[in-house]
Design an enzyme around this catalytic site. Structure first.
Site, mmCIF file in Angstrom:
data_model
loop_
_atom_site.group_PDB
_atom_site.id
_atom_site.type_symbol
_atom_site.label_atom_id
_atom_site.label_comp_id
_atom_site.label_asym_id
_atom_site.label_seq_id
_atom_site.Cartn_x
_atom_site.Cartn_y
_atom_site.Cartn_z
ATOM 1 N N LEU B 227 -6.910 17.589 -8.328
ATOM 2 C CA LEU B 227 -6.980 18.130 -9.690
ATOM 3 C C LEU B 227 -5.594 18.313 -10.321
ATOM 4 O O LEU B 227 -4.723 18.983 -9.762
ATOM 5 C CB LEU B 227 -7.721 19.476 -9.674
ATOM 6 C CG LEU B 227 -7.964 20.110 -11.052
ATOM 7 C CD1 LEU B 227 -8.944 19.291 -11.871
ATOM 8 C CD2 LEU B 227 -8.445 21.552 -10.900
ATOM 9 N N ASP B 228 -5.402 17.735 -11.521
ATOM 10 C CA ASP B 228 -4.165 17.905 -12.309
ATOM 11 C C ASP B 228 -2.914 17.477 -11.549
ATOM 12 O O ASP B 228 -1.814 17.973 -11.828
ATOM 13 C CB ASP B 228 -4.013 19.371 -12.781
ATOM 14 C CG ASP B 228 -5.146 19.801 -13.688
ATOM 15 O OD1 ASP B 228 -5.723 18.927 -14.358
ATOM 16 O OD2 ASP B 228 -5.459 20.996 -13.730
ATOM 17 N N ALA B 229 -3.072 16.586 -10.591
ATOM 18 C CA ALA B 229 -1.928 16.177 -9.771
ATOM 19 C C ALA B 229 -1.607 14.694 -9.888
ATOM 20 O O ALA B 229 -0.747 14.197 -9.164
ATOM 21 C CB ALA B 229 -2.189 16.542 -8.310
#
Lengths: 284, 284, 284, 284
Positions: B227-229
């Site tokens: 996530l969000d990486a």
């Protein structure tokens, strides 16, 4: 390890990149940097390429000659070759304000830049103490309307003696005369305390305040004979509000000026600025 | 005039630029764009080159094959070739907030981008009216924990039918499942409303307010399974003060989000993004 | 002309501004600065007000007492009064990097700030020469895990002797122990070389490079017992690209660090920072 | 809950804040916003104060009268009172470019602003389709040198009929005549596509390219009779390089223009702009 740095520009034609990179590779140079750009309006090709000389088959002092013969005349190139074992020599001109000077000298003393600063020149005695703190010769040439030509002539003699390659005007509050500009074409770097071309000339912070702008700027450029109109190297800005007085603008502007000037000087030292028709190409 | 766009990367070796540019020039292609970069840490060479196909000696549908045979296997290259007469097809996923969607559609309708938007997908009905204003098919797939896999399967079937190449999550408030991410590797673009890696996950403006930061940001990135990486394409920031409430951050953030997302989408459409080991090379 | 500077906060109630401004006006103080702010989430009123003491009817040394009796207890205020004829005394802590130190000392020497710097403290000898250039006493306390408590005790004794009011950590690469933090609550200013809360802790530029961010930052904050988690005073950022190496980030970051730290120190010296629940109010 | 918004300015004198806040508090108004500023050069006091009318002892329609009698004449104030239950009515003027118009309408349709847009005016038919997408009446008044006065007269009649309070020139490529400017003093908001005062007049991106600036900007200002010289409300900038063509500047500039214009319009709608001697005070 010593590296060669080649900057060139010429009319754009197919195959130039291939030829130049091939010239270096075939002669066993290891390319460590390449940036190029085509101005499709003027149809001009610009390039900066850097390679390690270790094992390069052409002797260092012959490279310029070979390149001229093999490529430059063929492609109608303007080019310059630099070597990283030569540190450019920079003179700093100042008047009374110290912020840019301190910033330059702090970087110099900390070894951030591959440069020598053999002297500081001023038209006032005010900053002699700064030069002394950093053990750099300080030469004061007070300038009046009457003695300006004479004093500049002395300055130029001194610069020549000291082997100066380029000049940084670190808030030097004097207009440079045409003779000196011609002696250092695109090698005098000024910091102007506005977002050029807005607020050319004297007292730009007062003018910015009067106009009610919401952002102020600083601009570093090469000096040409037209005031504040030379090729721009670097600019930056900072936001202000109606609450900021002229004194606040001056204070906030100082931080801009020193950072913008130092960025421009760094690009120049790294031989990453190329001027073409009053615009700069700043290689990455 | 149709142009070919070649993006490649491979282990850095001497002569690659010369060989690739030579390949194009010798076959009478006119190079109109070249940007390259060497990652000296990983020793990887990256390049984007673009040339006009008019008069190019190799037929358009053979270029990939020739390039593979002559250069790619020799240099162990990964590469992709695009042609400017094919417009990529982009799906937009939204939930309830309209600001990013309007910004994308305004550009699309004004003809700013070489792209097709065959459909908009949402998990809510709220923005159907926006799709209708711009005459774009709107497909609603309400998602619950129970039906998520099933709905995504339907979405993927639809995307396939519509020939979608890449997906833009324009504030789509759902985590995309691994299957869909694998079907569109580095081809799902998300906008996260913080300056990543600060404030990963939900409610980043609330977190930014609580932490008392003086600047907020937005980040557009390719979606990966973490996530969000994923690899960051573009970021930007805006200054705030203690006077800004969470509502103010949300309001100021919206402007950031839409601009940052649109810049990222534009770079993707122009085929100027290349992903390598969770970092992006954004060609100039 | 000496001015009084009053900073206060208290539960918000109608009439506070009227009462406080009236207190000053009625007693013939000329208000030259007023900034206030209401946090409507916490329902707290914050104010900074400054007036000229010339002709003020209450003696300087009684103002605090009068204000406490007449207003502070009534409104449950926390407040502090400062006078502009007292220059705060600032200690600078450094390790090996000079850029922030030079920037602070250049401003100090140029008279930009109303502050005294009675000493510089370091855990290394490296920057003694900088202190000497500016004629400021330099005290070296080499710190090892074994002697840390002992050395900090000596430092605190010295700071007390020198009448130090606040401490600036100008890239001091040591964690400050709880005892010292408690002795200088919200009076130790640190510069962290990242855009907090991203990249807390050591080697943030390496972490930023690895994450592939497109913008880097610097953050100045008051030191609290939780590492890099204290109230943020100032932040700023600069754009980077995939071409920037870790060394480039460090170089670009240095300029950010010194500017951000100096802005924060200036706000502190001007008594324009007020801390409430791990957030700062920065008066205009 | 309805709130009153009072904006005022007057010669600075002791006690004004105390008197004004006291007037509201004593009459049982709950102050929810206060921002003030003293211009110490001109010695003028500026204030914006906002309070809830619920329970306020003075009837809404008498407030102006009372304030005039009790304070304005005493302190020689200029002031205006607004109420939050009246939505200002805004006309949008456009020519052929849609980016600013879409941005305004997207915000309007999403309910971001307390405003009504009763009509869009243009000198061309090009953007009628945009108005229709958003169901807003579109009025086309083709302007030629011959019919300009006549057309503007018709426009003004229409604006009056529609109860328009202020006008937004969203890239309206016509100079507004003096009559219309006088009818809407400091109530016509323009967006100029440069960082004013640089590049006044036509084709600023071409001029910026020719000058070789490293940063471009956009400026939103109130229209006065001198071209591009009115009070500046908001400005912002974006960095460019030598690689950016004029077309790139236009493209990057569009994003600036729409954001800067929308920020300015928002400040105007919130009644947070006050003009004094060709400068704006923008309340927080």
């Amino acid at each position: 390890m010593v590296r060669a740095q080649l900057l060139l520009h010429c009319p754009d034609k197919p195959g130039i990149i291939a030829q130049v990179t091939n010239f270096i590779t075939v002669n066993k140079g290891n390319i460590v940097y390449l940036d190029q750009y085509v101005d499709h309006v003027e149809n001009i090709f610009f390039m900066r390429i850097e390679w390690e000389l270790d094992g390069f088959l052409i002797p260092k002092d012959k490279i310029e000659d070979y390149f001229q013969t093999l490529y430059a005349q063929k492609y109608d190139m303007s080019f310059r070759i630099y070597f990283t074992d030569y540190k450019p020599r920079m003179a700093v001109f100042v008047s009374k304000m110290s912020h840019c000077l301190y910033d330059l000298l702090a970087r110099y003393t900390a070894g951030e830049w591959e440069v020598e600063i053999p002297l500081i020149v001023s038209n006032h005695e005010d900053l002699r103490h700064v030069a002394e703190r950093f053990d750099i010769p300080f030469h004061c040439f007070p300038v009046t309307p009457d003695n300006k030509a004479e004093q500049e002539a002395k300055e130029m003699t001194l610069l020549k003696e000291k082997g100066v390659n380029f000049i940084v005007l670190a808030r030097y509050m004097q207009v440079i005369s045409e003779d000196m500009i011609k002696a250092y074409p695109n090698r005098i770097i000024n910091i102007h305390h506005s977002f050029l071309p807005a607020f050319v000339g004297a007292r730009p912070y007062h003018a910015a305040y009067a106009r009610g702008v919401k952002i102020i700027g600083a601009t570093s450029h090469y000096v040409t004979t037209e005031l504040d109109a030379g090729p721009i190297i670097e600019q930056d800005v900072v936001r202000i509000t109606h609450k900021d007085t002229v004194a606040d603008l001056i204070s906030k502007g100082k931080d801009l000026e020193k950072i913008v000037l130092s960025r421009a000087v760094q690009k120049h030292i790294e031989r990453k600025c190329l001027v073409y028709k009053n615009r700069t190409i700043i290689f990455s």
